[in-house]
Design an enzyme around this catalytic site. Sequence first.
Site, PDB file in Angstrom:
ATOM      1  N   GLU A  13       3.740  32.917  12.220  1.00 44.12           N
ATOM      2  CA  GLU A  13       2.534  32.145  12.443  1.00 44.12           C
ATOM      3  C   GLU A  13       1.285  32.723  11.873  1.00 44.12           C
ATOM      4  O   GLU A  13       0.270  32.383  12.437  1.00 44.12           O
ATOM      5  CB  GLU A  13       2.552  31.887  14.045  1.00 44.12           C
ATOM      6  CG  GLU A  13       3.913  30.911  14.383  1.00 44.12           C
ATOM      7  CD  GLU A  13       3.808  30.682  15.764  1.00 44.12           C
ATOM      8  OE1 GLU A  13       2.866  31.200  16.622  1.00 44.12           O
ATOM      9  OE2 GLU A  13       4.488  29.958  16.246  1.00 44.12           O
ATOM     10  N   GLY A  14       1.473  33.814  11.150  1.00 46.49           N
ATOM     11  CA  GLY A  14       0.213  34.721  10.696  1.00 46.49           C
ATOM     12  C   GLY A  14      -0.306  35.677  11.606  1.00 46.49           C
ATOM     13  O   GLY A  14      -1.301  36.046  11.133  1.00 46.49           O
TER      14      GLY A  14
END
Length: 229
Positions: A13-14
Amino acid sequence: MVFIRSVIVGTYEGENTVMMLQTARFLFKSYTAALSGEHLEGIVSYLNEMSLQRVQAQPLAGRSVVTDINDLRSLEEAYKKRAAWLVVAASRNVQTDLKRGKRKEDAWNKNSVDLVRASDAHCHYVVVKIFVDKLSEIQDVAANRILSSLCLLYALHGISKNTGDFLQAGLLTTSQLEQIQQRIKDLLVGRYDGNVYENMFEWAKKSPLNKTQVHESFHKYLKPLQSKL
């Protein structure tokens, strides 16, 4: 299993904080090993110079390590010293809390911000170093000139985004930082005629890859696969 899943989900998710802290853990162990006299190899070898007696987590009295803001090796040295300074500072903060009786987990969590900063600085130094090292392998003069400018832009931009670190560590002067801001503007200038995309298109047409409408690799590799579908 839970720990592994948290790492995967976090990076997917970064969010790379978990990985940064893992890097910081490696740096902390490496620095501790250097203090005990162990000789470090590879990309953390710069920590061999570190010791509690010789390296102080204090500014270097305004003595810039950069002789010329256009000199890539000089900028690499500044990145190295910034990384070392932050690794030492974060490690000492953890060690201080441990000596005060804090649990290892609590000491680590309390100083996680400093540890992430140290990890980021280390990674930044690695990229700059590898970029500069690889330039010497590029024999094509035009390509070397362009990539050298790109490397310089990357290094100077990184400094401009982290001026606090370089100033606080005494690695650059305020005058040099002003020069860097101006130099970045020079490096960002594109074609003087403004026809960037037109010239990119002309360059693309001259590329050997575009001599034919369909590259020969299509007929050699992809078309046979299509006939089997």
